[in-house]
Design a protein around this motif. Structure first.
Motif, PDB file in Angstrom:
ATOM      1  N   ARG A  92       0.815  -1.216   0.000  1.00 48.33           N
ATOM      2  CA  ARG A  92       0.000   0.000   0.000  1.00 48.33           C
ATOM      3  C   ARG A  92       0.846   1.263   0.000  1.00 48.33           C
ATOM      4  O   ARG A  92       0.439   2.291  -0.528  1.00 48.33           O
ATOM      5  N   TRP A  93       2.035   1.189   0.593  1.00 47.89           N
ATOM      6  CA  TRP A  93       2.917   2.362   0.645  1.00 47.89           C
ATOM      7  C   TRP A  93       3.310   2.817  -0.756  1.00 47.89           C
ATOM      8  O   TRP A  93       3.610   3.987  -0.977  1.00 47.89           O
ATOM      9  N   ALA A  94       3.300   1.890  -1.722  1.00 48.86           N
ATOM     10  CA  ALA A  94       3.728   2.210  -3.086  1.00 48.86           C
ATOM     11  C   ALA A  94       2.559   2.518  -4.018  1.00 48.86           C
ATOM     12  O   ALA A  94       2.773   2.808  -5.188  1.00 48.86           O
ATOM     13  N   ALA A  95       1.325   2.478  -3.501  1.00 50.49           N
ATOM     14  CA  ALA A  95       0.156   2.671  -4.360  1.00 50.49           C
ATOM     15  C   ALA A  95       0.152   4.021  -5.074  1.00 50.49           C
ATOM     16  O   ALA A  95      -0.102   4.070  -6.283  1.00 50.49           O
ATOM     17  N   PRO A  96       0.433   5.155  -4.396  1.00 49.71           N
ATOM     18  CA  PRO A  96       0.417   6.436  -5.123  1.00 49.71           C
ATOM     19  C   PRO A  96       1.446   6.471  -6.260  1.00 49.71           C
ATOM     20  O   PRO A  96       1.169   6.977  -7.346  1.00 49.71           O
ATOM     21  N   PHE A  97       2.619   5.925  -6.019  1.00 55.27           N
ATOM     22  CA  PHE A  97       3.666   5.848  -7.040  1.00 55.27           C
ATOM     23  C   PHE A  97       3.205   4.980  -8.213  1.00 55.27           C
ATOM     24  O   PHE A  97       3.336   5.361  -9.379  1.00 55.27           O
ATOM     25  N   ALA A  98       2.614   3.818  -7.897  1.00 55.18           N
ATOM     26  CA  ALA A  98       2.141   2.907  -8.939  1.00 55.18           C
ATOM     27  C   ALA A  98       1.018   3.542  -9.757  1.00 55.18           C
ATOM     28  O   ALA A  98       0.986   3.412 -10.989  1.00 55.18           O
ATOM     29  N   ARG A  99       0.096   4.251  -9.095  1.00 54.63           N
ATOM     30  CA  ARG A  99      -0.991   4.919  -9.823  1.00 54.63           C
ATOM     31  C   ARG A  99      -0.436   5.966 -10.776  1.00 54.63           C
ATOM     32  O   ARG A  99      -0.877   6.086 -11.918  1.00 54.63           O
ATOM     33  N   ALA A 100       0.553   6.743 -10.319  1.00 55.48           N
ATOM     34  CA  ALA A 100       1.146   7.778 -11.170  1.00 55.48           C
ATOM     35  C   ALA A 100       1.815   7.150 -12.389  1.00 55.48           C
ATOM     36  O   ALA A 100       1.696   7.665 -13.504  1.00 55.48           O
ATOM     37  N   LEU A 101       2.501   6.044 -12.196  1.00 57.30           N
ATOM     38  CA  LEU A 101       3.136   5.352 -13.320  1.00 57.30           C
ATOM     39  C   LEU A 101       2.090   4.848 -14.310  1.00 57.30           C
ATOM     40  O   LEU A 101       2.255   4.994 -15.523  1.00 57.30           O
ATOM     41  N   ARG A 102       1.009   4.249 -13.807  1.00 59.98           N
ATOM     42  CA  ARG A 102      -0.044   3.746 -14.690  1.00 59.98           C
ATOM     43  C   ARG A 102      -0.686   4.880 -15.479  1.00 59.98           C
ATOM     44  O   ARG A 102      -0.954   4.746 -16.670  1.00 59.98           O
ATOM     45  N   ARG A 103      -0.929   6.024 -14.818  1.00 57.40           N
ATOM     46  CA  ARG A 103      -1.522   7.165 -15.519  1.00 57.40           C
ATOM     47  C   ARG A 103      -0.610   7.652 -16.643  1.00 57.40           C
ATOM     48  O   ARG A 103      -1.079   8.156 -17.661  1.00 57.40           O
ATOM     49  N   ALA A 104       0.700   7.483 -16.466  1.00 59.18           N
ATOM     50  CA  ALA A 104       1.660   7.911 -17.475  1.00 59.18           C
ATOM     51  C   ALA A 104       1.846   6.849 -18.559  1.00 59.18           C
ATOM     52  O   ALA A 104       2.634   7.040 -19.480  1.00 59.18           O
ATOM     53  N   GLY A 105       1.135   5.724 -18.439  1.00 61.76           N
ATOM     54  CA  GLY A 105       1.237   4.667 -19.438  1.00 61.76           C
ATOM     55  C   GLY A 105       2.371   3.693 -19.184  1.00 61.76           C
ATOM     56  O   GLY A 105       2.622   2.806 -19.993  1.00 61.76           O
ATOM     57  N   ALA A 106       3.047   3.827 -18.064  1.00 63.81           N
ATOM     58  CA  ALA A 106       4.160   2.921 -17.747  1.00 63.81           C
ATOM     59  C   ALA A 106       3.617   1.582 -17.248  1.00 63.81           C
ATOM     60  O   ALA A 106       2.497   1.494 -16.755  1.00 63.81           O
TER      61      ALA A 106
END
Length: 151
Positions: free
Chosen positions: A111-125
């Motif tokens: 869960r600590w990495a969820a904001p980072f993961a969401r930002a990457l997904r939004r960028a298409g990564a």
């Protein structure tokens, strides 16, 4: 459900082998603390045992032996299942065990990495590789480096 997945952090799993079916319980309060702090979310926690003949069987939480000293009741984990693990997964985990030993199989969201993961997904990564370096390998590398410098 798809929206929930988009909000999730990375999901990892661990298979931790215990001698026999004796659990000291020492690590379980630490696992609960990680959940309470919102760092991880337990998706599945299952236990298996590998018999002397190689047969892998699922163990029920209430059937596990625990040392009394400092042990937390494993009943707190009862029902920690999202059904991600099936019998094939349990068998595969059991293949890594020595006969007569048990294992905990933990699937958890970081869960600590969820904001980072969401930002990457939004960028298409997307994640294309992942791994973990065992502490023993790091220590061996450091020892080898230190031995090389001393010579």
């Amino acid at each position: 459900m798809n929206d929930d997945i988009e909000e999730m952090g990375p999901v990892d799993y661990l298979v931790v082998e215990f001698p026999g079916t004796r659990l000291t319980g020492e690590a379980f309060p630490l696992l609960i603390d990680l959940v309470d702090k919102g760092l991880i979310r337990i998706l599945d926690l299952r236990f298996v045992q590998k018999d002397a003949d190689g047969t892998v069987t699922a163990l029920e939480i209430e059937g596990l032996d625990q040392d009394d000293a400092g042990a937390v009741s494993l009943s707190v984990f009862d029902g920690a299942s999202s059904d991600l693990l099936d019998q094939d997964d349990l068998d595969e985990a059991g293949n890594a065990l020595d006969p007569g030993n048990a294992a905990a199989i933990l699937v958890y969201e970081n869960r600590w990495a969820a904001p980072f993961a969401r930002a990457l997904r939004r960028a298409g990564a997307q994640m294309v590789a992942s791994g973990r370096i065992p502490v023993q390998a790091i220590l061996a590398s450091l020892d080898a480096e230190e031995a090389g410098e001393g010579g």
